[in-house]
Scaffold this active site. Sequence first.
Site, PDB file in Angstrom:
ATOM      1  N   GLY A  79       0.865  -1.017   0.009  1.00 31.08           N
ATOM      2  CA  GLY A  79       0.124  -0.147  -0.157  1.00 31.08           C
ATOM      3  C   GLY A  79       0.876   1.102  -0.180  1.00 31.08           C
ATOM      4  O   GLY A  79       0.693   2.099  -0.539  1.00 31.08           O
ATOM      5  N   THR A  80       2.101   1.209   0.778  1.00 27.10           N
ATOM      6  CA  THR A  80       2.860   2.361   0.717  1.00 27.10           C
ATOM      7  C   THR A  80       3.414   2.714  -0.623  1.00 27.10           C
ATOM      8  O   THR A  80       3.294   3.800  -1.158  1.00 27.10           O
ATOM      9  CB  THR A  80       4.031   2.128   1.824  1.00 27.10           C
ATOM     10  OG1 THR A  80       3.253   2.064   3.190  1.00 27.10           O
ATOM     11  CG2 THR A  80       5.165   3.079   1.875  1.00 27.10           C
ATOM     12  N   GLN A 140      -7.738   2.090   5.160  1.00 27.06           N
ATOM     13  CA  GLN A 140      -8.588   1.538   6.413  1.00 27.06           C
ATOM     14  C   GLN A 140      -9.731   1.098   6.090  1.00 27.06           C
ATOM     15  O   GLN A 140     -10.592   0.470   6.685  1.00 27.06           O
ATOM     16  CB  GLN A 140      -8.573   2.529   7.310  1.00 27.06           C
ATOM     17  CG  GLN A 140      -7.155   2.697   8.038  1.00 27.06           C
ATOM     18  CD  GLN A 140      -6.710   1.557   8.819  1.00 27.06           C
ATOM     19  OE1 GLN A 140      -7.617   0.769   9.404  1.00 27.06           O
ATOM     20  NE2 GLN A 140      -5.398   1.378   9.092  1.00 27.06           N
ATOM     21  N   SER A 199      -4.131  -1.371   0.465  1.00 20.45           N
ATOM     22  CA  SER A 199      -3.291  -2.346   1.057  1.00 20.45           C
ATOM     23  C   SER A 199      -3.915  -3.491   1.682  1.00 20.45           C
ATOM     24  O   SER A 199      -5.009  -3.244   2.496  1.00 20.45           O
ATOM     25  CB  SER A 199      -2.412  -1.631   2.232  1.00 20.45           C
ATOM     26  OG  SER A 199      -1.475  -2.564   2.685  1.00 20.45           O
ATOM     27  N   ALA A 200      -3.587  -4.746   1.144  1.00 19.28           N
ATOM     28  CA  ALA A 200      -4.411  -5.835   1.275  1.00 19.28           C
ATOM     29  C   ALA A 200      -4.381  -6.426   2.740  1.00 19.28           C
ATOM     30  O   ALA A 200      -5.279  -6.924   3.363  1.00 19.28           O
ATOM     31  CB  ALA A 200      -3.784  -6.989   0.620  1.00 19.28           C
ATOM     32  N   HIS A 201      -3.159  -6.050   3.518  1.00 21.45           N
ATOM     33  CA  HIS A 201      -3.236  -6.637   4.877  1.00 21.45           C
ATOM     34  C   HIS A 201      -4.279  -5.954   5.865  1.00 21.45           C
ATOM     35  O   HIS A 201      -4.226  -6.354   6.897  1.00 21.45           O
ATOM     36  CB  HIS A 201      -1.694  -6.424   5.426  1.00 21.45           C
ATOM     37  CG  HIS A 201      -1.258  -5.481   5.920  1.00 21.45           C
ATOM     38  ND1 HIS A 201      -0.560  -4.519   4.796  1.00 21.45           N
ATOM     39  CD2 HIS A 201      -0.992  -4.725   6.886  1.00 21.45           C
ATOM     40  CE1 HIS A 201      -0.353  -3.265   5.267  1.00 21.45           C
ATOM     41  NE2 HIS A 201      -0.389  -3.440   6.596  1.00 21.45           N
ATOM     42  N   CYS A 255       1.485   5.081  12.514  1.00 26.81           N
ATOM     43  CA  CYS A 255       1.946   4.692  11.018  1.00 26.81           C
ATOM     44  C   CYS A 255       3.431   5.052  10.993  1.00 26.81           C
ATOM     45  O   CYS A 255       3.717   4.887   9.435  1.00 26.81           O
ATOM     46  CB  CYS A 255       0.994   5.529  10.144  1.00 26.81           C
ATOM     47  SG  CYS A 255       1.443   7.199  10.421  1.00 26.81           S
TER      48      CYS A 255
END
Length: 371
Positions: free
Chosen positions: A69-70, A177, A194-196, A320
């Site tokens: 995601g980053t 989120q 972001s998948a996680h 974060c």
Amino acid sequence: MAYFDAASAAPLHPVGRQALLAALDEGWADPARLYREGRRARLLLDAAREAAAEAVECRPDELVFTPSGTRAVHAGIEGALAGRRRVGRHLIVSAVEHSSVLHTAEVHEALGGSVTEVGVDRTGAVAPDAFAGSLRPDTALACLQSANHEVGTVQPVAEVAEACRAAGVPLLVDAAQSLGWGPVAGDWSLLTASAHKWGGPSGVGLLVVRKGVRFAARGPLDERESGRAAGFENIPAVVAAAASLRAVRAEAAEEAVRLRELTERIRTRVPVLVPDVEVTGDPERRLPGIVTFSCLYVDGETVLHELDGAGFSVSSGSSCTSSTLTPSHVLRAMGVLSEGNVRVSLPPGTPAEDVERFLAVLPGVVAGVRE
């Protein structure tokens, strides 16, 4: 242990685990090749892209998979700024964005660009009028998260997107989120996730660039993922990410009601059980599973370790940036108490009994630290 840090990383969804194991056997080959194994891998990749695009509510050819995601945030901001460099070099961000957005803004400013940081109210929300007032003729891009990762406040994305569209400025939305709970409303231009965060495997991000948005990928170009994410695709992880996203979405409506009730218990009872506590974030416009509070006269790191010893995994400080518990830039921007901070973020399926046990343990932990 009760795991209460889903906003950092949610446990792998069972459906995602099954998809990951199956794809390890079927999706290992190069999807760019024409032989049988390559075609099979390409089918899996295309199916995952279509499933993810359906969840985002975009076209499959607008969505690419990134290594995180980053990285999706970095690539999205850099590509949009480069694509609109003739318009200007002005970037707008909110003061409570994820560190990946703020760090990219810092680099942009160091290279000669200009950045406007829009403030927030005490709930953590931007005012659409204030955001619109920051738009300038040389604004190349605006960034606004869909919901805050530390306090759960949902941002007025649709209203901000309307203002940006009227000014001809693309809006990038960090939906990390919120995407597991539903699509992002509004006429946004770019989106990252972001998948996680929704129960997929780590190492998979999403970058969506709407058709018509000027975009120029930075760095050496790669023929994979439309030239926007270099490197061999991790097809098993991508398949698992798409499968878990579809699975959590199917459960989202019912689970949101249940988790909202559990976090409401924490919001209302913690100030009663523990003296000198401030509960932060919007009480209504918030994500279902996140609640954050700060305690006077305690060190957040010490509270975290004591709760860990009591069987609860929570986060504290600036959630974060790094493992160091620096004061939260989000809480500072909101103007609320930033020391002694505890963020509870419940994963789907959290038993009510765990929340009750947490509420029973917390007063003694805080009192012990204060002593």
